[in-house]
Scaffold this active site. Structure first.
Site, PDB file in Angstrom:
ATOM      1  N   TYR A   6     105.690  28.692  13.582  1.00 44.07           N
ATOM      2  CA  TYR A   6     104.691  27.918  14.312  1.00 44.07           C
ATOM      3  C   TYR A   6     103.492  29.091  14.777  1.00 44.07           C
ATOM      4  O   TYR A   6     102.586  28.867  14.821  1.00 44.07           O
ATOM      5  CB  TYR A   6     105.221  27.226  15.294  1.00 44.07           C
ATOM      6  CG  TYR A   6     105.525  25.827  14.630  1.00 44.07           C
ATOM      7  CD1 TYR A   6     104.605  24.630  14.490  1.00 44.07           C
ATOM      8  CD2 TYR A   6     106.695  25.460  14.211  1.00 44.07           C
ATOM      9  CE1 TYR A   6     104.663  23.514  14.229  1.00 44.07           C
ATOM     10  CE2 TYR A   6     107.040  24.169  13.726  1.00 44.07           C
ATOM     11  CZ  TYR A   6     106.166  23.242  13.776  1.00 44.07           C
ATOM     12  OH  TYR A   6     106.537  21.967  13.201  1.00 44.07           O
TER      13      TYR A   6
ATOM     14  N   HIS B 292     100.556  13.241  17.066  1.00 41.91           N
ATOM     15  CA  HIS B 292     101.757  13.943  16.687  1.00 41.91           C
ATOM     16  C   HIS B 292     101.633  15.207  17.648  1.00 41.91           C
ATOM     17  O   HIS B 292     102.136  16.409  17.317  1.00 41.91           O
ATOM     18  CB  HIS B 292     101.613  14.572  15.272  1.00 41.91           C
ATOM     19  CG  HIS B 292     101.781  13.192  14.205  1.00 41.91           C
ATOM     20  ND1 HIS B 292     101.664  13.314  12.798  1.00 41.91           N
ATOM     21  CD2 HIS B 292     102.424  11.994  14.479  1.00 41.91           C
ATOM     22  CE1 HIS B 292     102.038  12.224  12.507  1.00 41.91           C
ATOM     23  NE2 HIS B 292     102.463  11.396  13.368  1.00 41.91           N
TER      24      HIS B 292
ATOM     25  N   CYS C 231     108.941  22.576  27.268  1.00 43.95           N
ATOM     26  CA  CYS C 231     110.315  23.023  27.202  1.00 43.95           C
ATOM     27  C   CYS C 231     111.326  22.126  26.368  1.00 43.95           C
ATOM     28  O   CYS C 231     111.116  20.786  26.251  1.00 43.95           O
ATOM     29  CB  CYS C 231     110.862  22.791  28.973  1.00 43.95           C
ATOM     30  SG  CYS C 231     112.589  22.966  29.244  1.00 43.95           S
TER      31      CYS C 231
ATOM     32  N   CYS D 247     111.393  28.582  29.165  1.00 47.46           N
ATOM     33  CA  CYS D 247     110.550  27.707  30.151  1.00 47.46           C
ATOM     34  C   CYS D 247     110.498  28.379  31.512  1.00 47.46           C
ATOM     35  O   CYS D 247     111.570  28.847  32.013  1.00 47.46           O
ATOM     36  CB  CYS D 247     111.440  26.504  30.238  1.00 47.46           C
ATOM     37  SG  CYS D 247     110.646  25.319  31.550  1.00 47.46           S
TER      38      CYS D 247
ATOM     39  N   CYS E 102     113.130  26.161  33.969  1.00 51.64           N
ATOM     40  CA  CYS E 102     114.449  26.307  33.966  1.00 51.64           C
ATOM     41  C   CYS E 102     115.257  27.213  32.948  1.00 51.64           C
ATOM     42  O   CYS E 102     116.380  27.238  32.856  1.00 51.64           O
ATOM     43  CB  CYS E 102     114.864  24.710  33.249  1.00 51.64           C
ATOM     44  SG  CYS E 102     114.437  24.440  31.558  1.00 51.64           S
TER      45      CYS E 102
ATOM     46  N   GLY F  68      90.854  10.542   5.677  1.00 50.43           N
ATOM     47  CA  GLY F  68      91.507  11.757   5.263  1.00 50.43           C
ATOM     48  C   GLY F  68      93.080  11.685   5.539  1.00 50.43           C
ATOM     49  O   GLY F  68      93.898  12.632   5.854  1.00 50.43           O
TER      50      GLY F  68
END
Ligand code: APR
Length: 246
Positions: free
Chosen positions: A68, A120, A128, A148, A151, A188
């Site tokens: 990513y 999306h 988190c 995160c 936490c 598209g």
């Protein structure tokens, strides 16, 4: 130059409410690779459908995060193309206007659209993996994925992975807009990935006029009142120009 049917111009001018649904084809002319496009370089040997899942993240969070990061960098360099800019102009020219997108690249807002529903998620944000709290800019850290700040669990991209539900409020708002519009544009998108692909049918069932813009035929083409064959970057500026000439 594809000509825009005068009937369509009239329908746009008389529509009280316009909804546009976009897919990855709209960003193709900005150079954003779709999932289905070939992967390049380091990532060539991975199948995106096996990286964009909760199971892949559980198995190998570092690999998924790095993939990513690579995509985020590609998106970061991309600029809105003439199709995006024409959609922003269409919003300014319209009364009620809702843009629903399956894209996670944020290019519609960058182009100037304001009423945008991201079905999306958005690749520029993280959340988190335990509690879902959104973290806009994770702090610099040696951990991959970063943790995160609340936490300590791993962060993940704030996008919808295969097998995951769409954000409830976003999808409800999209269905509501589709059911209450006079004119619905599908632009598209292959019209294959549900539940987003159900939205044009919601609009048709409520009596809306359906317009498809896509260089290729899709399962939706046969149901459309107007089919404009060509790319978003070519057709949308022509459409806006035709409206401005009126
Ligand atoms: N202009 C308009 N349409 C185009 C262009 C262009 N320049 N180039 C390609 N297209 C069309 C293709 O003909 C195709 O119908 O865009 C569509 C792209 O289809 P998909 O790759 O299936 O993208 P999309 O419909 O957005 O997929 C939906 O699936 O991969 C998942 O979550 C991901 O949001 C994505 C969802």
């Amino acid at each position: 130059m594809a000509s825009i049917p005068p009937d369509l111009i009239e329908k746009i001018q008389s529509a009280g409410s316009v909804v546009v649904l976009t897919g990855s084809g709209v960003s193709a002319e900005s150079g954003v690779p779709t999932f289905r496009d070939a992967q390049t370089g380091l990532w060539e040997r991975y199948d995106p459908q096996e990286l964009a899942t909760p199971e892949a993240f559980e198995r190998n969070p570092r690999l998924v995060w790095e993939w990513y990061s690579w995509r985020r960098e590609l998106v970061g360099k991309a600029k809105p193309n003439p199709g995006h800019l024409a959609l922003a102009e269409l919003e300014r020219m319209s009364g009620l206007f809702t843009l629903i997108t399956q894209n996670v690249d944020g290019l519609h807002r960058a182009a100037g659209n304001e009423n945008v529903i991201e079905l999306h998620g958005n690749i520029r944000r993280s959340k988190c993996s335990e509690e879902g709290i959104v973290v806009e800019e994770p702090e610099e850290s040696e951990d991959i994925p970063p943790r995160c700040p609340h936490c300590g669990a791993s962060l993940r991209p704030d996008v919808v992975w295969f097998g995951e539900a769409l954000p409830y409020e976003a999808f409800e708002a999209a269905v509501d807009a589709a059911r209450n519009c006079d004119l619905f544009f599908s632009i598209g998108t292959s019209s294959l990935v549900y539940p987003a692909a159900s939205l044009p049918y919601e609009a048709l069932d409520s009596g809306a006029v359906l317009v498809e813009i896509n260089p290729d035929e899709t399962p939706l083409s046969a149901r459309a009142d107007f089919v404009l064959r060509g790319t978003a970057g070519e057709i949308l500026p022509e459409l806006v120009e035709a409206l401005q000439e009126q």
